[in-house]
Enzyme design. Sequence first.
Site, PDB file in Angstrom:
ATOM      1  N   HIS A   1     -38.058 -28.153 -48.107  1.00  0.00           N
ATOM      2  CA  HIS A   1     -36.848 -28.944 -47.861  1.00  0.00           C
ATOM      3  C   HIS A   1     -36.481 -29.776 -49.092  1.00  0.00           C
ATOM      4  CE1 HIS A   1     -34.479 -32.117 -45.509  1.00  0.00           C
ATOM      5  NE2 HIS A   1     -33.826 -30.980 -45.363  1.00  0.00           N
TER       6      HIS A   1
ATOM      7  N   HIS B   1     -33.004 -29.066 -51.639  1.00  0.00           N
ATOM      8  CA  HIS B   1     -32.027 -30.097 -51.988  1.00  0.00           C
ATOM      9  C   HIS B   1     -32.038 -30.415 -53.477  1.00  0.00           C
ATOM     10  CE1 HIS B   1     -30.247 -31.213 -48.138  1.00  0.00           C
ATOM     11  NE2 HIS B   1     -31.425 -30.947 -47.594  1.00  0.00           N
TER      12      HIS B   1
ATOM     13  N   HIS C   1     -30.508 -24.726 -42.712  1.00  0.00           N
ATOM     14  CA  HIS C   1     -30.932 -25.658 -41.661  1.00  0.00           C
ATOM     15  C   HIS C   1     -30.906 -24.990 -40.278  1.00  0.00           C
ATOM     16  CE1 HIS C   1     -30.124 -28.592 -44.907  1.00  0.00           C
ATOM     17  NE2 HIS C   1     -31.060 -29.296 -44.303  1.00  0.00           N
TER      18      HIS C   1
ATOM     19  N   GLU D   1     -21.813 -32.166 -44.510  1.00  0.00           N
ATOM     20  CA  GLU D   1     -22.885 -32.793 -45.285  1.00  0.00           C
ATOM     21  C   GLU D   1     -22.333 -33.947 -46.105  1.00  0.00           C
ATOM     22  OE1 GLU D   1     -26.431 -31.836 -48.494  1.00  0.00           O
ATOM     23  OE2 GLU D   1     -24.628 -30.623 -48.501  1.00  0.00           O
TER      24      GLU D   1
ATOM     25  N   HIS E   1     -23.275 -36.087 -41.709  1.00  0.00           N
ATOM     26  CA  HIS E   1     -24.682 -35.698 -41.821  1.00  0.00           C
ATOM     27  C   HIS E   1     -25.499 -36.756 -42.554  1.00  0.00           C
ATOM     28  CE1 HIS E   1     -27.949 -33.985 -44.351  1.00  0.00           C
ATOM     29  NE2 HIS E   1     -28.333 -33.483 -43.194  1.00  0.00           N
TER      30      HIS E   1
ATOM     31  N   HIS F   1     -28.434 -39.508 -41.103  1.00  0.00           N
ATOM     32  CA  HIS F   1     -29.785 -39.741 -41.633  1.00  0.00           C
ATOM     33  C   HIS F   1     -30.003 -41.228 -41.899  1.00  0.00           C
ATOM     34  CE1 HIS F   1     -32.019 -35.952 -42.608  1.00  0.00           C
ATOM     35  NE2 HIS F   1     -30.835 -35.412 -42.360  1.00  0.00           N
TER      36      HIS F   1
ATOM     37  N   HIS G   1     -30.344 -32.448 -36.434  1.00  0.00           N
ATOM     38  CA  HIS G   1     -29.814 -31.195 -36.995  1.00  0.00           C
ATOM     39  C   HIS G   1     -29.409 -30.217 -35.898  1.00  0.00           C
ATOM     40  CE1 HIS G   1     -29.638 -31.207 -41.364  1.00  0.00           C
ATOM     41  NE2 HIS G   1     -30.539 -32.167 -41.292  1.00  0.00           N
TER      42      HIS G   1
END
Length: 703
Positions: free
Chosen positions: A207, A211, A236, A348, A363, A367, A403
Amino acid sequence: MTDKNNILYLFDRPTEPIFIGKGDDNVSFEVPAEYLTDRYKPLASDIQNRFSSGKTISVTKLSSIPDMSFPLQLGRDKAFSLFIPYHSKMAAKLIEIFMASKTFDELLSLAVYARDRVNPYMFIYALSVVVTHRPDTRNLELPSHVEMFPSLYMDATVFGRAREESAVVQTGSRTPIEIPHDYSANDLDFEHRISYFREDIGVNLHHWHWHLVYPFDGPVDIVNKDRRGELFYYMHEQILARYNMERLSNDMNRVVRLTNWRSPILEGYFPKLDNILANRVWPSRPVNATLSNINREIEQISFDIEDLERWRDRIFNAIHSGFIINTAGQQVRLTEADGINILGNLIEASILSLNQNLYGSLHNNGHNAISFIHDPDNRFLENYGVMGDSATAMRDPIFYRWHAYIDDIFQEFKATIPSYTIQNLSFDNVRVQSVEISATGIPRNELATFWQQSDVDLSRGLDFLPRGSVFARFTHLQHAPFNYKITVENNGNQRLGTVRIFIAPKYDERGLPFLFREQRKLMVELDKFSVTLTRGRNEITRRSIESSVTIPHEITYRNLDRNRPANNSDAAAAFNFCGCGWPQNMLIPKGTAEGFQCQLFVMISNGANDQVENAQADGQTCDNASSYCGIRNSRYPDARSMGYPFDRTPRDGVVTLQQFLTPNMVVQDVRIRFSNRTVAPLQNRIGSQQTSKNPPAKAPGRN
């Protein structure tokens, strides 16, 4: 010419000053006195005498240093999160400064100057992005993130023992420090049943690395990769499908979407991690915590839960209207071909979002809302929780609930576009007759899983301690390697086909057969590759370790100080990008002792329709994990929608997977049988092994 590998020493022991010896060979940097921080400038001559031993790397003094005042606003002892816009903008500026260097020597000099001034975590992230993307450095091998920042990946108690081992025991006699299999909770916590998946080092490395390769902020030419928004959705979505198979393997229901943002969150999470860089423990989230409006002045981030709801509603309105509104007030249609890519960047909230003012940052700020749930206004001076870092977010059960909600938005869009017709799915004159899987010592069409131990070297991340390897030993899921054998009848001329292999659970939580509308969302891609079909009968054999979604186990935990490939060799080329991928040892879910019943799906699609025009990769294609990570400096290597043929709702009349099939598809029932035994680490520790997709040592059959 300057050895470009010299820049890799800057990743070693991130908080130690630049002039202290780096690497196992104790390489020291000879830096201009002006490059030293104010604390060490008065000691310049003494420093050079004390720390110059062995190989020395001389750093060229630049006539002028670009303005770094913005990245320097974050203290070296502060937590750094890409989800916080203030932080990501600082990192983007630092990346821009490094990328603007005209030569490698200038880059090295700038990086040396910045290293002891910039926040270490931001520095390592920015330099990693730069090394991965600059033409003159992208063939270098980045060290594993777990080696640089081991405190992000394992139990905090490891490091006290590691310091003792390092200080007292000579190199070569040090004993690996074993990480307990259960250290963050016990089985009184229902979610702890699958902590082995959530807290797996390789899963979290994947992950973080994804990114890194696909940042949402930074120079546009780095962020704007082919089909980036769609890949954000698909990678995802696949993690969720894989996670749900793990849950079903452990008699758990599928993950429940986090839909109500004003009700208490049932799941708690206590990470048992130390944030060594920020000198704080990672905060916990107690059971039944509730999201609040965020107003963190120090991080310059402020938004309300109502903002998330407003952005959500606007996105759903756009999906059902068939278009979004860009910043110029124009309608941009969400087409069958490009809609998912537009939505991926919009949801995102990457810099490619066509209107972040209107559609916000759903998104990323989701978080943030979760990661600051324990201290939304900073009154307790607490840092963000694990959801605030891509290296740690997947440890928390709430990651998957969040998610699942994000994926549901994408699925809402997919339901608005036409279903695949039989013509969209068929491949004339090609019939897949059968598929079977086999592994040594294991019954046909059965997969075997078990526990295995591996070692990872902590020494690169243990600052201010004696040199020499100190290993941590952890236990992870593993499966016996296996082969696919696919039999195909081609009644036409020789042609190119694309083999697509998926696996999904056969039964739901109640023990009832899945209906296709739900089962398609649980289809986990295992492999995808091209094949030339000759006229008549074709037998295709493929090894599991050749999967297009995984990277080899030894690459995930590579140690660059052992068996480093020769400079400019094929083995060294493109390794940074190749480091992106799902860990091979986690390809197959755990299964059950009696055999978890699944369905293996194989399709051969028309290769002529799958080919991508103008797809040119530079040098080595580096397609180890192309399904999840694409191909470096090239277009995504499949013209079809990601997840094809399962990315859309079924055509009329299709209720079951069997009714979905066309002649170029086949389904085979398989079982995943888990043996609760632990295999000792391979004799040669991780990092000293070959880094290719050659077969590992044969795993023993199940007991």
